[in-house]
Write an enzyme that holds these catalytic residues in place. Structure first.
Site, short mmCIF file in Angstrom:
data_model
loop_
_atom_site.label_atom_id
_atom_site.label_comp_id
_atom_site.label_asym_id
_atom_site.label_seq_id
_atom_site.Cartn_x
_atom_site.Cartn_y
_atom_site.Cartn_z
N ASP A 1 -33.56 25.81 4.87
CA ASP A 1 -32.43 25.82 5.81
C ASP A 1 -31.99 27.26 6.05
OD1 ASP A 1 -30.48 24.81 7.50
OD2 ASP A 1 -29.04 24.43 5.88
N LYS B 1 -14.65 34.95 -11.24
CA LYS B 1 -14.66 34.11 -10.05
C LYS B 1 -16.05 33.54 -9.85
CE LYS B 1 -12.58 34.30 -5.44
NZ LYS B 1 -12.02 35.20 -4.41
#
Length: 213
Positions: A117, A21
């Site tokens: 950020d 994944k």
């Protein structure tokens, strides 16, 4: 692959890589830019983000592992981290992860890396601890202003998402940060206060009524 997020700069897909994944982050081309300039910008930003992620891992920061860098398609293929953003946690679960986020942030800054950020949305609470993600605006700097701006952004994020408990959450984040950064934390916090004061001054000037003669 499944599109799970789309921003101004990139699209995020969930898929597989060699049977595992994985998350695919693909930078978006801008039609309004000259094609040659667009390719150069996307190439440079993809490379920089990959370098920052590798450097963060080397500093001991929990960051998704990079599986593959596809420069032709401006794509980073990375580890999928199971968990929730800190912004989605209940207050009872939040504090331990916020403290760990403070430690991870200090490790990152110790390596002269700024995030650009650093918010609760860009820290994932996993079984292993806090993972910092999304280094799209990150870079390398030893300027205390860049480091303090990261901290300022995180504190603003805490105030916005958890206003009723923001003071205790901020204290825990800074306590975790100080565990790694030590006495340097005081200089950084002082600069954070200066940044916040500058922001308030600009906001007051913006909201101040102007006399029209």
């Amino acid at each position: 692959m499944e599109l799970i997020a789309k921003g101004a700069e990139a699209e995020i897909y969930l898929g597989e890589f060699l049977g595992v994944k994985a998350v695919y982050k693909r930078r978006i081309s801008k039609r309004y830019r000259n094609p040659l300039i667009d390719r150069r910008i996307n190439l440079e930003r993809t490379l920089k983000e990959a370098k920052v992620m590798f450097s963060s891992i080397r500093e001991g920061v929990r960051t998704p592992a990079l599986y593959y860098v596809n420069l032709r398609e401006y794509t980073l293929i990375m580890e999928y981290v199971e968990g929730l953003p800190l912004s989605k946690l209940t207050p009872s679960l939040l504090l331990d992860y916020v403290r760990d986020a403070g430690r991870m942030s200090a490790l990152m800054h110790r390596g002269n890396i700024y995030h650009g950020d650093l918010t609760l949305n860009n820290v994932i609470a996993s079984k292993e601890g806090a993972f910092i993600i999304d280094f799209g605006l990150s870079g390398f700097s030893n300027d205390v202003e860049d480091i303090a701006t990261d901290i300022h952004t995180m504190l603003r994020s805490i105030e916005s998402i958890f206003p009723s408990i923001s003071e205790s959450v901020k204290d825990v984040f800074l306590s975790g940060y100080k565990e790694v950064a030590g006495s340097e934390t005081e200089d950084i916090v002082t600069r954070v206060k200066e940044i916040r004061l500058r922001g308030r001054y600009v906001e007051e000037r913006r909201n101040k009524p102007h006399n029209v003669e």
